[in-house]
Design an enzyme around this catalytic site. Structure first.
Site, PDB file in Angstrom:
ATOM      1  N   PRO A 459       0.843  -1.208   0.000  1.00 30.47           N
ATOM      2  CA  PRO A 459       0.000   0.000   0.000  1.00 30.47           C
ATOM      3  C   PRO A 459       0.872   1.249   0.000  1.00 30.47           C
ATOM      4  CG  PRO A 459       0.077  -0.929   2.203  1.00 30.47           C
ATOM      5  CD  PRO A 459       0.852  -1.874   1.319  1.00 30.47           C
ATOM      6  N   ASP A 630       5.920   3.740   1.246  1.00 31.18           N
ATOM      7  CA  ASP A 630       5.227   2.578   1.799  1.00 31.18           C
ATOM      8  C   ASP A 630       4.407   3.064   2.993  1.00 31.18           C
ATOM      9  OD1 ASP A 630       4.406   0.234   3.024  1.00 31.18           O
ATOM     10  OD2 ASP A 630       6.274  -0.830   2.626  1.00 31.18           O
ATOM     11  N   HIS A 631       3.080   3.025   2.872  1.00 31.63           N
ATOM     12  CA  HIS A 631       2.208   3.596   3.899  1.00 31.63           C
ATOM     13  C   HIS A 631       2.106   2.719   5.149  1.00 31.63           C
ATOM     14  CE1 HIS A 631      -0.358   6.525   5.443  1.00 31.63           C
ATOM     15  NE2 HIS A 631      -1.219   6.696   4.440  1.00 31.63           N
ATOM     16  N   ARG A 632       2.739   1.562   5.149  1.00 30.64           N
ATOM     17  CA  ARG A 632       2.673   0.711   6.330  1.00 30.64           C
ATOM     18  C   ARG A 632       3.541   1.246   7.465  1.00 30.64           C
ATOM     19  NH1 ARG A 632       3.783  -4.933   3.291  1.00 30.64           N
ATOM     20  NH2 ARG A 632       5.269  -3.552   2.234  1.00 30.64           N
ATOM     21  N   ILE A 634       5.440   4.567   6.852  1.00 34.58           N
ATOM     22  CA  ILE A 634       5.678   5.986   6.581  1.00 34.58           C
ATOM     23  C   ILE A 634       4.332   6.662   6.383  1.00 34.58           C
ATOM     24  CG2 ILE A 634       6.828   7.648   5.079  1.00 34.58           C
ATOM     25  CD1 ILE A 634       8.773   5.434   4.269  1.00 34.58           C
TER      26      ILE A 634
END
Length: 657
Positions: A459, A630-632, A634
């Protein structure tokens, strides 16, 4: 052997054949009884049908069967349906001839035979479906073997085949047993973490050449680049198993190295068993003298074989090189290597006149596939269209492979389709020749494709910002004469910004966030046939002059395909720069295993308000950058703060020196 009174020798012999088959099936407990009651004679001696079936099975096991499997006609095809068989059981077929029509998940397509023979058995009938890779038909190499091959395709004899397997297996260890002298096996190495197979680009050493530990002996094309492979031990190249241009899976043997030069002939015979070729009479020589395996190998090599198969000369790279230098025609040399391969020694003997002359090969009777007499080669669709239009296929010139009439040929003949123009009209520009058809991926292109697919599970989010470039451009003009490129200067600026926001230099782990202590900036470089990311390691700690020299070296290696794995897969943050192409803004795909990638667009001039200017306006240069994260691990605020710091560094670039 004792015969039962009252039974003819012929009947007894047939019983013996049946008894031998029964032994293989563990069903002869009653046969060994010393006395045979009359009323049980029919149980001991099988019927004529049983004997015939046993002999039929034995013949089927020995007959040579060529399997026709359901092909993968598209990348998404899982199974196919046989629309029609263009040949019937018992018909002769030739290589390149269409034998069936298969319906895939895309369209109906012809399937051609790859070998000559006779269609012995159709396993998947018309209208039935089979999985990709499943056997749909059997081809017999000889007409006399049709019945035997067809019998071998039945499911009934399966138990006998399983029990019969141990007999030949008992001989296999003797044929493929490793020699009892010192030698080493050179396997296809894994040159990257994603490499599954490698292609031998070239051999730097030939059969018979001496090699030393640490010496480069071959060049391998991996999924990243071409790399030299070194020998790990001293010795002599005894046998090359994977020739130039051929591929091998990682971990499979590609060559054998003998510790002693005298062991080369014996090791060649052993290499033939690894490659799947017959051992060239070595097992026969080893039977009377099992205690001296070394002596069997020279006998195997003493009978030179023809070195060409179907017009192709099979020779080692060193032999080809020596033949070119000595002016020796390889087609006249008889090879003494495995499978009749021509070695360097054969070329030397031929040059000195001491080698036996090779028998002249018969001219090929079938240089290419030709349809049978009176048969017009055409695709099924073309036949259907011609029948509908009431056209004689013999009157239509075929433009397909092997001269077959295609659907387009029929449409052109009916006027439904215009023929393709090959000559430009007078005064008109010449037509542009565009590529057509499938072009297979190179190893690098396949790796890039797989890496892009791997990113779909991550994601991501994106954040863009305009960066003022006037001060940065002025600094670049100062350091440009010293060999510093924009890429090196940009990598330094990004690394300095990362120092204040290490989260964008991190990577995701199922257990949490993994922080990278080193700041290694990977820079995407487009090269012929692919994309690769050379890495400027420790970019925050090194000065721009050193980074500039390092970057020039890395780009040269990337274009020549000589980057080491550590030079392209050790990046912790990536920059993709397309500013030199005038791109105004773009998004970059996040590489697997990294937390961020920065897309850098081109510099553009803008008019902005300025109180100090006479007209209250001034012209400045701005560049749009887009950060993909990477939204996991950051978040949006992290990206915004990083871009803000990067803008400050670019507006005050003196800290980069």
């Amino acid at each position: 052997m004792k015969f039962i009174a009252g039974i003819s020798s012929t009947t007894a012999l047939l019983c013996l054949v049946s008894w031998q088959g029964a032994v293989q099936n563990n069903a002869v407990s009653a046969f060994v009884a010393p006395k045979v009651p009359t009323n049980t004679l029919t149980h001991l001696f099988p019927s004529n049908n049983d004997i015939t079936n046993a002999m039929r099975l034995e013949t089927a096991l020995n007959a040579e069967a060529i399997k026709i499997t359901m092909p993968a006609l598209s990348s998404t095809m899982k199974e196919g349906r046989v629309v029609s068989w263009l040949k019937s059981e018992g018909d002769a077929i030739e290589a390149g001839e269409a034998i069936m029509v298969v319906e895939s998940d895309k369209a109906d397509m012809d399937v051609e035979a790859f070998e000559d023979g006779f269609l012995a058995k159709i396993i998947t009938d018309e209208g039935e479906t089979a999985e990709v890779g499943a056997v749909v038909a059997l081809i017999a190499a000889e007409e006399a073997d049709i019945e035997a091959v067809a019998a071998g395709g039945d499911a009934a004899p399966a138990p006998a085949a399983e029990e019969a397997a141990p007999a030949p297996a008992a001989e296999a260890p003797a044929a493929a047993a490793a020699p009892d002298f010192d030698f080493s096996q050179l396997d296809m190495p894994a040159l990257s973490s994603t490499m599954k197979e490698g292609k031998v680009v070239s051999w730097l050493k030939g059969e018979g050449d001496a090699v030393e530990a640490g010496e480069a002996i071959m060049v391998v094309e991996s999924d990243k680049a071409d790399m030299d492979v070194e020998a790990f031990e001293d010795g002599f190249i005894a046998a090359i198993i994977t020739d130039e241009g051929e591929s091998a899976a990682v971990g499979t043997p590609v060559a054998l190295i003998a510790a002693n030069e005298a062991d080369i002939p014996a090791l060649k015979a052993y290499a033939a068993t690894l490659g799947g070729a017959p051992a060239a009479a070595a097992p026969a020589a080893a039977a009377p003298a099992a205690a001296a395996p070394k002596a069997a190998a020279p006998k195997a090599a003493a009978a030179p074989k023809a070195a060409s198969a179907g017009g192709r000369v099979v020779a080692s790279p060193l032999a080809k090189k020596m033949a070119e230098e000595m002016g020796v025609d390889l087609s006249t040399v008889a090879g003494s290597g495995p499978g009749g391969r021509i070695t360097a020694g054969d070329v030397t003997k031929a040059a000195s006149g001491g080698a036996p002359a090779k028998k002249a090969a018969a001219a090929p009777t079938k240089p290419k596939w030709q349809p049978a007499e009176g048969v017009v080669a055409a695709t099924p669709t073309a036949r259907a269209l011609a029948k509908k239009a009431k056209l004689d296929l013999a009157s239509i010139e075929g433009t397909g492979e092997f001269g077959r009439v295609t659907a387009d040929d029929v449409k052109i003949a009916t006027g439904e389709m215009k023929p393709k123009s090959k000559v430009a009209a007078p005064g008109a520009p010449a037509p542009v020749e565009l590529p057509d058809g499938l072009v297979p991926f190179t190893g690098m292109q396949r790796a890039v494709s797989n890496n892009m697919v791997a990113t779909l599970d991550c994601p991501v989010f994106r954040a863009s910002r305009e960066i003022e470039m006037d001060a940065f451009n002025a600094l670049y003009q100062q350091v440009k004469p010293k060999g510093v490129t924009v890429s090196a200067l940009l990598a330094k600026a990004v690394a300095k910004a990362i120092e204040k926001h290490p989260i964008v230099n991190s990577s995701f782990r199922p257990e949490g966030t993994f922080f990278n202590k080193d700041i290694n900036i990977a820079m995407a470089v487009a090269i012929d046939g692919g994309l690769i990311t050379p890495v400027l390691k420790y970019a925050n700690e090194r000065d721009v002059l050193e980074l500039g020299e390092n970057w020039k070296e890395l780009v040269g290696k990337a274009k020549s395909g000589t980057l080491s794995p550590d030079e392209y897969n050790s990046g912790t943050f990536t920059i993709s720069n397309m500013g030199m192409f005038g791109v105004a803004q773009f998004d970059a795909i996040l590489p697997a295993g990294q937390g961020g990638i920065l897309a850098v667009a081109g510099t553009q001039e803008h008019i902005v308000p300025c109180k100090q200017s006479v007209l209250g306006l001034k012209k400045i240069s701005k560049m749009t950058v887009t950060l993909t994260c990477d939204h996991r691990q950051i978040y949006g605020a992290d990206a915004a703060l990083f871009l803000k710091t990067l803008n400050e560094v670019m507006m005050n670039p003196s800290q980069l020196l």
